[in-house]
Design a protein around this motif. Structure first.
Motif, PDB file in Angstrom:
ATOM      1  N   ALA A  75      69.842  48.604  17.848  1.00 58.78           N
ATOM      2  CA  ALA A  75      70.091  47.452  16.915  1.00 58.78           C
ATOM      3  C   ALA A  75      68.659  46.794  16.877  1.00 58.78           C
ATOM      4  N   VAL A  76      68.135  46.619  15.665  1.00 58.27           N
ATOM      5  CA  VAL A  76      67.037  45.769  15.450  1.00 58.27           C
ATOM      6  C   VAL A  76      67.074  44.442  15.481  1.00 58.27           C
ATOM      7  N   ILE A  77      66.184  43.833  16.118  1.00 57.88           N
ATOM      8  CA  ILE A  77      66.126  42.380  16.145  1.00 57.88           C
ATOM      9  C   ILE A  77      64.770  41.977  15.102  1.00 57.88           C
ATOM     10  N   GLU A  78      65.343  41.033  14.259  1.00 59.44           N
ATOM     11  CA  GLU A  78      64.144  40.579  13.201  1.00 59.44           C
ATOM     12  C   GLU A  78      63.571  39.220  13.626  1.00 59.44           C
ATOM     13  N   GLY A  79      62.195  39.152  13.529  1.00 60.78           N
ATOM     14  CA  GLY A  79      61.470  38.090  13.838  1.00 60.78           C
ATOM     15  C   GLY A  79      61.017  37.542  12.431  1.00 60.78           C
ATOM     16  N   ASP A  80      59.888  36.499  12.612  1.00 66.51           N
ATOM     17  CA  ASP A  80      59.219  35.864  11.479  1.00 66.51           C
ATOM     18  C   ASP A  80      57.782  35.927  11.546  1.00 66.51           C
ATOM     19  N   TRP A  81      57.293  36.936  12.511  1.00 72.08           N
ATOM     20  CA  TRP A  81      55.656  37.267  12.784  1.00 72.08           C
ATOM     21  C   TRP A  81      55.245  36.123  13.651  1.00 72.08           C
ATOM     22  N   SER A  82      56.080  35.079  13.981  1.00 71.79           N
ATOM     23  CA  SER A  82      55.593  34.203  14.965  1.00 71.79           C
ATOM     24  C   SER A  82      55.555  34.878  16.399  1.00 71.79           C
ATOM     25  N   ALA A  83      54.624  34.188  17.460  1.00 74.10           N
ATOM     26  CA  ALA A  83      54.943  34.326  18.826  1.00 74.10           C
ATOM     27  C   ALA A  83      56.327  33.693  19.211  1.00 74.10           C
ATOM     28  N   ALA A  84      56.538  32.665  18.531  1.00 75.35           N
ATOM     29  CA  ALA A  84      57.805  31.865  18.920  1.00 75.35           C
ATOM     30  C   ALA A  84      59.110  32.925  18.575  1.00 75.35           C
ATOM     31  N   VAL A 122      56.310  39.583  25.450  1.00 73.10           N
ATOM     32  CA  VAL A 122      55.984  39.556  26.815  1.00 73.10           C
ATOM     33  C   VAL A 122      56.154  38.410  27.529  1.00 73.10           C
ATOM     34  N   ARG A 123      55.856  37.276  27.097  1.00 77.44           N
ATOM     35  CA  ARG A 123      55.957  35.840  27.710  1.00 77.44           C
ATOM     36  C   ARG A 123      57.219  35.758  28.273  1.00 77.44           C
ATOM     37  N   ALA A 124      58.207  35.977  27.519  1.00 79.34           N
ATOM     38  CA  ALA A 124      59.903  36.036  27.605  1.00 79.34           C
ATOM     39  C   ALA A 124      60.257  36.815  28.628  1.00 79.34           C
ATOM     40  N   LEU A 125      59.800  38.129  28.645  1.00 77.45           N
ATOM     41  CA  LEU A 125      60.164  38.947  29.750  1.00 77.45           C
ATOM     42  C   LEU A 125      59.738  38.924  30.948  1.00 77.45           C
ATOM     43  N   THR A 126      58.504  38.303  31.100  1.00 78.33           N
ATOM     44  CA  THR A 126      57.812  37.857  32.426  1.00 78.33           C
ATOM     45  C   THR A 126      58.697  36.919  32.772  1.00 78.33           C
ATOM     46  N   ALA A 150      56.688  44.554  15.491  1.00 76.76           N
ATOM     47  CA  ALA A 150      56.053  44.658  14.199  1.00 76.76           C
ATOM     48  C   ALA A 150      54.625  43.983  14.069  1.00 76.76           C
ATOM     49  N   ASN A 151      54.152  43.229  15.023  1.00 79.86           N
ATOM     50  CA  ASN A 151      52.788  42.675  15.007  1.00 79.86           C
ATOM     51  C   ASN A 151      52.395  42.123  16.492  1.00 79.86           C
ATOM     52  N   ASP A 152      51.249  41.852  16.426  1.00 79.99           N
ATOM     53  CA  ASP A 152      50.910  41.335  17.784  1.00 79.99           C
ATOM     54  C   ASP A 152      51.305  39.904  18.308  1.00 79.99           C
ATOM     55  N   ASP A 153      51.347  39.098  17.528  1.00 83.17           N
ATOM     56  CA  ASP A 153      51.902  37.884  17.771  1.00 83.17           C
ATOM     57  C   ASP A 153      53.338  37.663  18.382  1.00 83.17           C
ATOM     58  N   MET A 154      54.071  38.583  17.721  1.00 83.77           N
ATOM     59  CA  MET A 154      55.538  38.552  18.308  1.00 83.77           C
ATOM     60  C   MET A 154      55.425  39.334  19.538  1.00 83.77           C
ATOM     61  N   TYR A 173      59.162  35.285  21.430  1.00 83.49           N
ATOM     62  CA  TYR A 173      59.470  34.863  22.723  1.00 83.49           C
ATOM     63  C   TYR A 173      61.105  34.645  22.713  1.00 83.49           C
ATOM     64  N   ALA A 174      61.734  34.375  21.494  1.00 78.95           N
ATOM     65  CA  ALA A 174      63.238  34.348  21.637  1.00 78.95           C
ATOM     66  C   ALA A 174      63.784  35.973  21.466  1.00 78.95           C
ATOM     67  N   ALA A 175      63.176  36.733  20.966  1.00 79.22           N
ATOM     68  CA  ALA A 175      63.682  38.264  20.943  1.00 79.22           C
ATOM     69  C   ALA A 175      63.496  38.464  22.571  1.00 79.22           C
ATOM     70  N   GLY A 176      62.507  38.242  23.111  1.00 79.71           N
ATOM     71  CA  GLY A 176      62.175  38.557  24.514  1.00 79.71           C
ATOM     72  C   GLY A 176      63.260  38.430  25.247  1.00 79.71           C
ATOM     73  N   HIS A 177      63.952  37.206  25.085  1.00 84.50           N
ATOM     74  CA  HIS A 177      64.912  36.479  26.018  1.00 84.50           C
ATOM     75  C   HIS A 177      66.120  37.436  25.629  1.00 84.50           C
ATOM     76  N   GLU A 178      66.377  38.005  24.409  1.00 87.32           N
ATOM     77  CA  GLU A 178      67.450  38.607  24.106  1.00 87.32           C
ATOM     78  C   GLU A 178      67.366  39.911  24.606  1.00 87.32           C
ATOM     79  N   LEU A 179      66.447  40.423  24.812  1.00 84.96           N
ATOM     80  CA  LEU A 179      66.179  41.917  25.043  1.00 84.96           C
ATOM     81  C   LEU A 179      66.104  41.981  26.574  1.00 84.96           C
ATOM     82  N   ALA A 180      65.657  40.972  27.222  1.00 84.22           N
ATOM     83  CA  ALA A 180      65.741  40.808  28.741  1.00 84.22           C
ATOM     84  C   ALA A 180      67.249  40.969  29.220  1.00 84.22           C
ATOM     85  N   ALA A 181      68.176  40.510  28.354  1.00 81.40           N
ATOM     86  CA  ALA A 181      69.576  40.283  28.934  1.00 81.40           C
ATOM     87  C   ALA A 181      70.248  41.675  28.419  1.00 81.40           C
TER      88      ALA A 181
END
Length: 367
Positions: free
Chosen positions: A223-232, A262-266, A253-257, A235-243
């Motif tokens: 399943a795809v998670i959709e962000g808005d290009w922002s690092a924030a 990476v910050r959330a996974l860490t 889809a971009n470096d900021d996201m 970060y939210a997607a990272g917590h979802e994927l970590a679980a």
């Protein structure tokens, strides 16, 4: 003479000679002002523009009075954003236009304004541009570009039309495919995708490249998670994927996201790349200096801009010539420390940087 007052003669439309007479300058000076040429004093420029305003003289009328019939200027319709991709492409267009001997006139649109593109095009036509570049990344619905100058559409060839339109792609789908194939080539069974907002043509292209790469290997499509290009949003997607169980590789889809991811996974206790590998998109300057340095794909902004301007200038200067084909943008994968083979189940540690073949057509580099 009042605004729009008829001159002696059959036509009531003001001409460059009328502006020159009103401003007390030569007709050549009027042409120089409207073409933004140098060596015109601020005072003379002010007098010419005021005279034109009083007479109701349209700027594109000035262009038509030139002996060449051209202003040597190109207009650009661009989204008013500081995001790295659109801003870098605009810089590339400016360089390419300058190299081709053309001045650039830019009109920014705002996201969510359905009349923005049409209004921007009209504004540029009033300035007498010889051609128009539409670098519009947002899908605002079908827009007809039935104008009397050539139009170059960058990154959204299916969304715009017109009899004199040419298109050049930015290669986002091929780059996304290369990013996904890199992770699969390292041995990951599948790759999760953190997508950009799907109103953006670039986000759709990156999503399609990811899908194509997985389908070619017969791999499961998570399943795809959709962000808005922002690092924030990353970060939210990272917590979802970590679980989420079984996540070992993510293409953002971009470096900021990707950086937010990476910050959330860490923070969740997962190591990048020992537990989860991450690939970004764009190769923004900071991506080489985050921890770990980010593997990404580099967008060829200058190459795309120069190739697109080549097509546009040919359409301007040789309108009867057979249109030249667009070049395929280069695909460059920048391999850094955020990707590695998937974690092993046994206690033995795996060697980082295992040998693997680069994706077909991609140029691997290290940064």
């Amino acid at each position: 003479m009042a605004r729009g007052e008829a001159r002696s003669g059959a036509s009531t439309a003001p001409r460059g000679v009328d502006v020159a007479r009103r401003a007390g300058v030569s007709q050549k000076t009027v042409s120089r002002v409207f073409n933004s040429e140098q060596y015109v004093s601020a005072e003379v420029r002010r007098r010419v523009l005021e005279a034109a305003e009083e007479l109701g003289y349209r700027l594109n009328s000035a262009a038509r009075t030139l002996a060449s019939g051209r202003t040597r200027s190109i207009g650009v319709v661009a989204l008013g954003t500081a995001l790295y991709g659109p801003a870098s492409l605009l810089i590339g267009i400016e360089r390419a236009a300058r190299d081709a001997g053309y001045a650039l006139r830019v009109v920014n649109t705002l996201e969510g304004d359905p009349g923005g593109v049409a209004g921007a095009v009209e504004s540029l036509l009033e300035q007498g541009v010889d051609g128009i570049v539409v670098s519009e990344p947002i899908d605002e619905g079908s827009v007809s570009l039935s104008v009397d100058v050539p139009v170059l559409v960058l990154g959204a060839p299916a969304a715009f039309g017109g009899p004199r339109a040419v298109a050049a792609g930015v290669g986002a789908e091929a780059l996304a495919r290369a990013a996904t194939e890199h992770l699969l080539g390292l041995g990951h069974m599948t790759v999760h995708h953190l997508a950009g907002p799907q109103r953006w043509f670039a986000a759709r292209d990156r999503l399609e490249g990811w899908r194509t790469a997985l389908a070619a290997r017969g791999r499961e499509r998570p399943a795809v998670i959709e962000g808005d290009w922002s690092a924030a949003s990353g970060y939210a997607a990272g917590h979802e994927l970590a679980a989420t169980a079984g996540v070992t590789a993510v293409f953002a889809a971009n470096d900021d996201m990707a950086i937010g991811l990476v910050r959330a996974l860490t923070e969740a206790g997962l190591r990048v790349p020992d537990d989860v590998s991450v690939v970004g998109f764009d190769d923004i300057p900071v991506s080489a200096y985050v921890t770990p340095p980010l593997t990404t794909v580099r967008q060829p902004f200058d190459a795309v801009a120069h190739d697109g301007l080549r097509l546009l200038v040919q359409a301007i200067e040789k309108p009867d010539a057979e249109p030249a084909p667009a070049s395929d943008p280069p695909v460059e994968l920048v391999v850094r420390a955020s990707t590695a083979p998937p974690p092993t189940r046994g206690p033995a540690s795996r060697a980082r940087g295992s040998a693997h073949a680069p994706p077909a057509g991609a140029t691997p580099t290290t940064g």
